[in-house]
Design an enzyme around this catalytic site. Structure first.
Site, PDB file in Angstrom:
ATOM      1  N   GLU A  23      -6.783   4.083   7.820  1.00  0.00           N
ATOM      2  CA  GLU A  23      -6.709   5.535   7.573  1.00  0.00           C
ATOM      3  C   GLU A  23      -8.006   6.057   6.963  1.00  0.00           C
ATOM      4  O   GLU A  23      -8.393   7.196   7.195  1.00  0.00           O
ATOM      5  CB  GLU A  23      -5.484   5.843   6.697  1.00  0.00           C
ATOM      6  CG  GLU A  23      -4.209   5.728   7.522  1.00  0.00           C
ATOM      7  CD  GLU A  23      -2.995   5.221   6.775  1.00  0.00           C
ATOM      8  OE1 GLU A  23      -2.966   5.320   5.545  1.00  0.00           O
ATOM      9  OE2 GLU A  23      -2.069   4.718   7.445  1.00  0.00           O
ATOM     10  N   GLY A  66       2.855  -1.166   4.304  1.00  0.00           N
ATOM     11  CA  GLY A  66       2.823   0.251   3.956  1.00  0.00           C
ATOM     12  C   GLY A  66       4.232   0.767   3.718  1.00  0.00           C
ATOM     13  O   GLY A  66       4.797   0.622   2.627  1.00  0.00           O
ATOM     14  N   GLY A  67       4.830   1.353   4.754  1.00  0.00           N
ATOM     15  CA  GLY A  67       6.138   2.015   4.636  1.00  0.00           C
ATOM     16  C   GLY A  67       7.194   1.188   3.918  1.00  0.00           C
ATOM     17  O   GLY A  67       7.887   1.689   3.020  1.00  0.00           O
ATOM     18  N   HIS A 115      -9.587   0.501   4.978  1.00  0.00           N
ATOM     19  CA  HIS A 115      -8.261   0.691   5.583  1.00  0.00           C
ATOM     20  C   HIS A 115      -8.399   1.603   6.802  1.00  0.00           C
ATOM     21  O   HIS A 115      -9.211   2.527   6.820  1.00  0.00           O
ATOM     22  CB  HIS A 115      -7.300   1.302   4.550  1.00  0.00           C
ATOM     23  CG  HIS A 115      -5.889   1.343   5.061  1.00  0.00           C
ATOM     24  ND1 HIS A 115      -5.426   2.358   5.867  1.00  0.00           N
ATOM     25  CD2 HIS A 115      -4.856   0.476   4.909  1.00  0.00           C
ATOM     26  CE1 HIS A 115      -4.163   2.112   6.183  1.00  0.00           C
ATOM     27  NE2 HIS A 115      -3.792   0.973   5.614  1.00  0.00           N
ATOM     28  N   ASN A 147       0.861  -1.191   0.000  1.00  0.00           N
ATOM     29  CA  ASN A 147       0.000   0.000   0.000  1.00  0.00           C
ATOM     30  C   ASN A 147       0.895   1.239   0.000  1.00  0.00           C
ATOM     31  O   ASN A 147       1.516   1.554   1.013  1.00  0.00           O
ATOM     32  CB  ASN A 147      -0.887  -0.039   1.255  1.00  0.00           C
ATOM     33  CG  ASN A 147      -1.718   1.213   1.416  1.00  0.00           C
ATOM     34  OD1 ASN A 147      -1.877   2.002   0.484  1.00  0.00           O
ATOM     35  ND2 ASN A 147      -2.254   1.408   2.616  1.00  0.00           N
ATOM     36  N   TRP A 148       0.940   1.907  -1.137  1.00  0.00           N
ATOM     37  CA  TRP A 148       1.828   3.086  -1.244  1.00  0.00           C
ATOM     38  C   TRP A 148       1.243   4.329  -0.587  1.00  0.00           C
ATOM     39  O   TRP A 148       1.899   5.350  -0.499  1.00  0.00           O
ATOM     40  CB  TRP A 148       2.124   3.380  -2.727  1.00  0.00           C
ATOM     41  CG  TRP A 148       2.966   2.340  -3.403  1.00  0.00           C
ATOM     42  CD1 TRP A 148       3.577   1.275  -2.815  1.00  0.00           C
ATOM     43  CD2 TRP A 148       3.288   2.258  -4.809  1.00  0.00           C
ATOM     44  NE1 TRP A 148       4.269   0.537  -3.758  1.00  0.00           N
ATOM     45  CE2 TRP A 148       4.098   1.124  -4.989  1.00  0.00           C
ATOM     46  CE3 TRP A 148       2.962   3.030  -5.916  1.00  0.00           C
ATOM     47  CZ2 TRP A 148       4.601   0.747  -6.233  1.00  0.00           C
ATOM     48  CZ3 TRP A 148       3.455   2.663  -7.172  1.00  0.00           C
ATOM     49  CH2 TRP A 148       4.269   1.530  -7.321  1.00  0.00           C
ATOM     50  N   LYS A 149       0.013   4.268  -0.170  1.00  0.00           N
ATOM     51  CA  LYS A 149      -0.673   5.427   0.432  1.00  0.00           C
ATOM     52  C   LYS A 149      -0.536   6.644  -0.484  1.00  0.00           C
ATOM     53  O   LYS A 149      -0.572   6.496  -1.698  1.00  0.00           O
ATOM     54  CB  LYS A 149      -0.127   5.697   1.843  1.00  0.00           C
ATOM     55  CG  LYS A 149      -0.058   4.413   2.690  1.00  0.00           C
ATOM     56  CD  LYS A 149       0.100   4.682   4.138  1.00  0.00           C
ATOM     57  CE  LYS A 149       0.363   3.394   4.862  1.00  0.00           C
ATOM     58  NZ  LYS A 149       0.071   3.424   6.274  1.00  0.00           N
ATOM     59  N   GLU A 166      -5.248  -5.552  10.532  1.00  0.00           N
ATOM     60  CA  GLU A 166      -4.285  -4.470  10.727  1.00  0.00           C
ATOM     61  C   GLU A 166      -4.611  -3.716  12.014  1.00  0.00           C
ATOM     62  O   GLU A 166      -5.454  -2.793  12.001  1.00  0.00           O
ATOM     63  CB  GLU A 166      -4.340  -3.493   9.554  1.00  0.00           C
ATOM     64  CG  GLU A 166      -3.996  -4.112   8.221  1.00  0.00           C
ATOM     65  CD  GLU A 166      -3.451  -3.059   7.265  1.00  0.00           C
ATOM     66  OE1 GLU A 166      -2.287  -3.169   6.878  1.00  0.00           O
ATOM     67  OE2 GLU A 166      -4.190  -2.117   6.942  1.00  0.00           O
ATOM     68  N   SER A 191       3.416  -2.346  10.372  1.00  0.00           N
ATOM     69  CA  SER A 191       4.864  -2.282  10.600  1.00  0.00           C
ATOM     70  C   SER A 191       5.589  -3.586  10.248  1.00  0.00           C
ATOM     71  O   SER A 191       6.535  -3.981  10.932  1.00  0.00           O
ATOM     72  CB  SER A 191       5.168  -1.862  12.043  1.00  0.00           C
ATOM     73  OG  SER A 191       4.651  -0.559  12.274  1.00  0.00           O
ATOM     74  N   GLY A 236       2.183   2.015  10.687  1.00  0.00           N
ATOM     75  CA  GLY A 236       3.077   3.172  10.544  1.00  0.00           C
ATOM     76  C   GLY A 236       3.770   3.591  11.825  1.00  0.00           C
ATOM     77  O   GLY A 236       4.308   4.692  11.908  1.00  0.00           O
TER      78      GLY A 236
END
Ligand code: PEP
Length: 253
Positions: free
Chosen positions: A101, A234-235, A99, A9-11, A171, A213, A177
């Site tokens: 967010e 993600g990151g 998600h 997930n590149w956000k 998640e 994470s 994150g």
């Protein structure tokens, strides 16, 4: 050897050129016999406007593209929204739904998430249902109760024949994150509960991914858990090296 889902997930990162460069680098680095479709399923989730350039540069092999969100209406006066058929027509096979967010920054309720699930599945997309508890809920011992609420709301009225295109992603909100992942034991407990809950509802096995994470150091133990079928990253998905290392460090066990 179980098949691993490696979802990135590149956000709100990556301009179109960067997405295309990423794919070229992915193609160069995906070497080795373990990059076959029966061993790994890689899906990239760029921001909407980066999807076309990324889709055009997508490497051969077990790699597909997905969207980070999609709306539950087909068309009309919904400024800023992107419909599920727009997502599909852009070349996406998959869409993230609910998600953390989207739930916590954009105020998506379980009801909205359920509507998006239905629309994604009826549009022919694979829906990746994201769910998980906040730190407060975990500390109050409510993790499984919260997960149950989120799953039962999203599962309600989903026709059984469409559930084959569903993937679950546990998640925990506090792990996204933050650099603080769930312990493999805690992640396994919730993924196992969710897998059983889905099987009870639909009579089939639905893959459950863990996200929060995940990195190349903790992936081996997380992915080795019996009910964790992959990772939503993600990151660490923003760099090809760290993304692929998550899978390679597991496969080289
Ligand atoms: C995510 O965005 O779904 C996620 C799990 O992020 P991170 O890996 O950065 O925690």
């Amino acid at each position: 050897m179980k098949k691993i889902y490696l979802f990135g997930n590149w956000k709100m990162n990556m301009l179109p050129d960067e997405g295309a460069d990423y794919c070229r680098s992915l193609e160069r680095r995906m070497t080795g016999s373990f990059y076959s479709a029966d061993l790994v399923n890689i899906c990239l989730f760029p921001p909407f406007l980066t999807i076309p350039a990324t889709a055009a540069a997508l490497p051969e092999g077990p790699v597909s593209i997905g969207a980070q969100d999609g709306f539950f209406e087909d068309r009309g006066a919904f400024t800023g929204a992107v419909s599920m058929d727009m997502v599909r027509e852009a070349g996406c096979a998959c869409v993230l739904v609910g998600h953390s967010e989207r739930r916590h920054i954009f105020g998506e309720t379980d009801e909205i998430v359920a509507k998006k699930m239905h629309k994604a599945l009826s549009t022919g997309l694979t829906a990746v249902l994201c769910f998980g508890e906040t730190l407060e809920e975990r500390e109050a011992g409510r993790t499984l109760a919260v997960v149950e609420e989120q799953l039962s709301s999203a599962f309600k009225d989903v026709p059984h024949e469409k559930a084959v295109r569903m993937i679950l992603a546990y998640e925990p909100v506090w792990a996204i994150g933050t650099g603080r992942n769930a312990t493999p034991g805690d992640a396994q407990e919730v993924c196992s509960y969710s897998a059983e809950r889905a099987e009870k509802e639909f009579g089939i096995k639905i893959p459950v991914l863990y996200g929060g994470s995940v990195n190349e150091i903790n992936s081996r133990e997380l992915l080795s858990q019996s009910d964790i079928s992959g990772a939503l990253v993600g990151g660490a998905s923003l760099k090809v090296e760290s993304f692929l290392a998550i899978y390679e460090n597991y496969r080289k066990l």
